[in-house]
Structure formats: structure tokens, C-alpha cells
Motif scaffolding. Structure first.
Motif, short mmCIF file in Angstrom:
data_model
loop_
_atom_site.label_atom_id
_atom_site.label_comp_id
_atom_site.label_asym_id
_atom_site.label_seq_id
_atom_site.Cartn_x
_atom_site.Cartn_y
_atom_site.Cartn_z
N VAL A 84 -12.59 -2.70 -7.23
CA VAL A 84 -12.89 -1.28 -5.86
C VAL A 84 -13.21 0.32 -6.93
O VAL A 84 -13.66 0.98 -7.48
N LEU A 105 -6.03 -3.15 -2.96
CA LEU A 105 -7.56 -2.91 -3.78
C LEU A 105 -7.97 -4.23 -4.15
O LEU A 105 -7.17 -4.08 -5.72
N THR A 159 0.73 -1.28 -0.38
CA THR A 159 -0.03 0.40 0.00
C THR A 159 0.81 1.23 0.09
O THR A 159 2.19 1.58 0.71
N ARG A 162 -5.19 -1.03 -7.63
CA ARG A 162 -5.19 -1.85 -6.99
C ARG A 162 -3.33 -1.71 -6.58
O ARG A 162 -2.41 -1.67 -5.86
#
Length: 507
Positions: free
Chosen positions: A154, A150, A2, A145
Motif C-alpha cells: 500500500v 497496512l 494503528t 505499515r
């Protein structure tokens, strides 16, 4: 892994987009506001909006990925994207604005006085729009992503919701404001990191990009493969002629006050696109020195721009540059998807929902209500496909959208503007032939497996043969069906080619 800064940058772009869309809501009141922003957009603002709309995922991510994979062979791609506006400027920019239409189906009906042709053009607008929307949604999912981890659905969902809200809120008023700002966001987001990364590369003593000899040699292959001269020239033809036939581009010229403003808009667009396309090849070039294909999740055509800053700079500097390019990438998805959704919603509203509502209620439900329903319906199908189907190549899908537009709307617009003997049956036959051939080629390329040799090359890049075929069919059928020539053709042609100042003096 992330990247909080990148996620924050994407969130900021989304918030900015929603805020600008809300401002547009306060200005949109009638049909003209929803469809053509009141025909009052100045040339430079319209040029910025077109730049924001036109510079899609294929430009922001795809060009760099193509240069990374295939070398300087691919530098003709941004040239083709830009030259399309020169063709549009010379052939149709001012007459298209003088037509007084709201959409391409409107132009087809007003020029040829055929409701059936209008319905066929509306179907094409929706089909081209969906083909354009699909890679934007999948690209948004991939970009989110890449920086957040994610699932891809999304990002596609976030894009779809924001675009639908903006388009439904204020129509072309909202979309114009959003896109004109997002061009400058995208330009800053790709240019600033490019300058920094070039400086890092030049001062670090890093080796030159590593690649086989063919990577450095432009336009050298004569074999019927994806890099053949035939494929290159056919794709260039698609970019040159397809630009004028892309519904979300054509509709922007209806927002200018007059034909002179439409021409000035096109000249400004050429300058803005030329400035932007200086930078994506830099990422492909540097990627060859710092990135390996495994580092790009086996998808270099989509992720080289996002991966390069972190590979060249460690720590906070690399994360900041990654955040900047990630925000720019999401701005590219949002602005292009907004324009495409606008054109799709216009076709669905005018040719499906409003006629249906008129029959059911024996009245007009109002442009705002039906347009908002159309905006939601227009994004539903590509969204479902985007989250359920395997990813398709950004450049491939957009290339086929250009090919379909070049073989259908380009003959209709060019002959509609310049050839008085065009008939409704001739135009319908040309659009049908061009649409069927290029759509079949797109389906085989995207869903099936291309055969080897020249047959595969002809299917992969159909513009070189499908567009001339559409022109020939249109002309021949028009010559043998003079009875279907529109009754008011002379009046229509006079309106297309007479400067507005003449009408003002006559008045």
C-alpha cells in the motif's frame, strides 16, 4: 498497532506534495521547463531542492539504524554524503552548467559527439535510478505499515502514484517546488523530536546506551569484514565520487541560471546537509538506551527512528512525535523518488520514446506528451520489484548506486571537463568497464551470498578498485584511439571553462 496521528501526518505530507505539484503544472510549458525548470532556479531554492532530493531513506532512516547497529564506526557515513558536494563544487559544478545540456547523456554526446555513448549513458541513468527507487518504495511501504498495520504494497503504491502524478504534471518545475519545501519538512520532522528526546533522556536519569566495546570504537578493525577499514574507505570514495555521477543530482545543476549560481548552490547545499546530518545519529545513540532489536521488527536499520519516540514517551506526547518523524520519513521517500523519477523519465523520453515517436509519426509529439509517458514507464519496473521481492537494505542499495555512479559517470565527467585528449572510444570503454564491474558486484551482494574474507570485501565495496580501473582504461584507450577524438573538442572545452560574463561582453 494503528497510529491515527501518524497516518494523518503521512496523509498531510502527501496532500502537500500533490498541491505543490499542481502549482508547478501551471508554470511548465516547454521542453526547458520540463527538463531544467527554465534554467531559472535561484541558488538557495535549488540548494533546498537538492537537499530534499538527496536526503533519502538512507539518510533519514538508514544513518540512525547504522549507528544503532554498528556504533560510532558509522559516523563517517553522513560525512561522506556531505563531502561529495565539496568534490563536485571543486571539479565540475560550473562547467557542468555551462555545457548547456539537459541530462548526463546530453553532456556525453555534446562533449564527445557519440550517439552510441549517449545511449549507453542513458541505460546507466535508468539502471542507477531503478536501484535508487527500489528502497524508497520499499521503505515507504514499511513506514506506512509501521504506523497503520497496512500491507507494505500500500505504501509503495501511494508513493508511486503521487510521484508519477507530480513528475508528469510539471516536470522539473513541479519537482523543484516540491523538493525545496520537503527539505524543510524533513529537517523539522527529525530535528524537533531529537531535541525533545535528548531533553527527556538527560532529565530522566536513564543509563547510557548499552553496547559492546566495539560499538564505541571508531575505525578500529583491520579484518576484511563489513566494518573493515578497506570497506569504510571504499564506501567513502563511492560517496565522494558517486555524488557527482548520480543522474538526479547532476541534472539539478542544469537548472541554475549560470555557472556562478551553480557554485553558490553547491556551497548552500553543503550548509544544509551539514545541518541535517547532526540529528540522525542522535536516534541511533538513544536507541541503544531505550530499544531492543525485537522491538524493531528485526529491522533496526529502517525502524529505529520511527520506534524511538514511542519507546521514550508514552501517551499523546509519544504519538505526536512519532507522527512527526513518520511524516518526515514519507517526505524523504517522496522527494527523493520524485528526483530520481525525473532523471529516469528524462532518459527514457529523450533516448527511447521521442526517437520512436518521431519514426512512427514523422514528427514531434511534443515534450509534455512523451515526457508523461516516460514518467509512467520509468517507475513501473521498480514498483513491480518493490511489491513482489523481499526487502533489501536501504543503505546497501543506495551504496551500490553510488558505487556504480562513481565508476562510470565520475570518470566521464572529470576527464570530460578537464582532459582535452579524451576520446569517444576511451570514454565508452571506461564507462563499460566501470559499469560492468560495479553492477556485477551489486548483483552478487544483493541477490547472492558474499564469500568470506577479502574477496567478499572487494565485492561488497568495489569503488576502491573499480573506479581507478575505469579511469585507467579510459585514459589508455583514449591515448591509443586519437582518431575518435571529437572534432569540435576545442570549442566544447572553451565553452565549459569560459565564464558566462566573457561571452556577454563579447556579445
Amino acid at each position: 498497532m494503528t497510529e491515527p496521528l501518524s497516518v494523518a501526518a503521512i496523509a498531510l505530507v502527501c496532500f502537500t506534495t500533490l498541491t505543490l505539484g499542481a502549482l508547478g503544472l501551471r508554470l511548465a510549458k516547454g521542453t526547458s521547463d520540463f527538463y531544467v525548470a527554465g534554467r531559472a532556479v535561484t541558488p538557495w531554492r535549488n540548494a533546498s531542492a537538492i537537499g530534499g532530493e538527496y536526503l533519502s531513506a538512507a539518510s533519514y532512516l538508514g544513518v540512525a539504524g547504522l549507528v544503532y547497529e554498528s556504533g560510532v564506526d558509522m559516523l563517517w557515513m553522513p560525512v561522506g554524503y556531505t563531502v561529495g558536494y565539496l568534490v563536485l563544487l571543486v571539479l565540475i559544478a560550473a562547467p557542468l552548467r555551462r555545457s548547456g545540456a539537459y541530462t548526463l547523456p546530453d553532456f556525453a554526446e555534446s562533449r564527445l559527439e557519440s550517439a552510441a555513448l549517449r545511449r549507453g549513458c542513458a541505460l546507466l541513468v535508468v539502471g542507477i535510478g531503478w536501484l535508487y527507487l527500489l528502497p524508497q518504495m520499499q521503505g515507504a511501504g514499511l513506514a506506512l505499515r509501521h504506523v497503520s498495520g497496512l500491507p507494505t504494497w500500500v505504501g509503495a503504491t501511494v508513493l508511486t502514484v503521487i510521484v508519477t502524478l507530480n513528475v508528469a504534471a510539471g516536470g522539473m518545475r513541479s519537482v523543484t517546488l516540491v523538493q525545496s519545501v520537503q527539505y524543510w519538512i524533513k529537517l523539522s520532522a527529525i530535528a524537533i523530536p531529537a531535541f525533545v528526546l535528548l531533553a527527556v533522556w538527560s532529565q530522566s536519569g536513564a543509563p547510557a546506551p548499552q553496547a559492546d566495546a566495539s560499538w564505541w570504537e571508531p575505525l578500529t578493525s583491520d579484518e576484511p569484514t563489513s566494518r573493515s577499514l578497506f570497506t569504510t574507505y571504499s564506501t567513502l570514495a563511492a560517496l565522494c565520487l558517486g555524488t557527482m555521477g548520480l543522474p538526479h543530482i547532476a541534472v539539478r545543476f542544469y537548472t541554475n541560471p549560470n555557472g556562478v549560481a551553480a557554485r553558490r548552490t553547491t556551497v548552500a547545499v553543503l550548509a544544509l546537509l551539514s545541518l541535517f546530518y547532526v540529528f540522525p545519529p542522535v536516534y541511533g545513540f538513544l536507541g541503544r538506551a531505550y530499544l531492543q532489536t525485537p522491538d524493531l521488527a528485526n529491522d533496526p536499520s529502517r525502524t529505529v527512528v520511527l520506534a524511538l519516540p514511542g519507546a521514550m514517551l508514552s501517551g499523546l506526547d509519544g504519538r505526536l512525535l512519532t507522527a512527526l518523524v513518520a511524516g518526515g520519513a514519507f517526505a524523504a521517500f517522496l522527494s527523493t523518488a520524485s528526483g530520481v523519477t525525473m532523471s529516469v523519465a528524462g532518459a527514457i523520453d529523450q533516448d527511447v520514446i521521442r526517437p520512436l515517436m518521431a519514426r512512427l509519426t514523422h514528427g514531434d509529439a511534443g515534450p509534455a506528451a512523451t515526457f508523461r509517458i516516460a514518467a509512467g514507464a520509468g517507475v513501473l519496473t521498480p514498483f513491480v520489484v518493490a511489491v513482489s521481492a523481499a526487502p533489501i537494505g536501504i543503505s546497501s542499495a543506495v551504496g551500490h548506486a553510488f558505487a556504480i555512479a562513481a565508476a562510470t559517470f565520475a570518470p566521464l565527467l572529470i576527464l570530460g571537463v578537464w582532459w582535452p585528449r579524451l576520446t569517444a572510444k576511451g570514454a565508452a570503454a571506461g564507462v563499460a568497464v566501470g559499469g560492468l564491474t560495479t553492477t556485477a558486484a551489486a548483483l552478487v551482494s544483493v541477490v547472492g551470498h558474499l564469500p568470506a574474507g577479502w574477496i567478499g570485501a572487494l565485492i561488497a565495496a568495489p569503488t576502491a578498485w573499480a573506479t581507478p580501473l575505469a579511469f585507467v582504461v579510459t585514459i589508455l584507450v583514449s591515448l591509443v584511439t586519437p582518431a575518435s577524438r571529437p572534432r569540435r573538442w576545442a570549442r566544447t572545452m572553451a565553452r565549459l571553462h569560459t565564464p558566462e560574463g566573457v561571452f556577454a561582453e563579447a556579445g
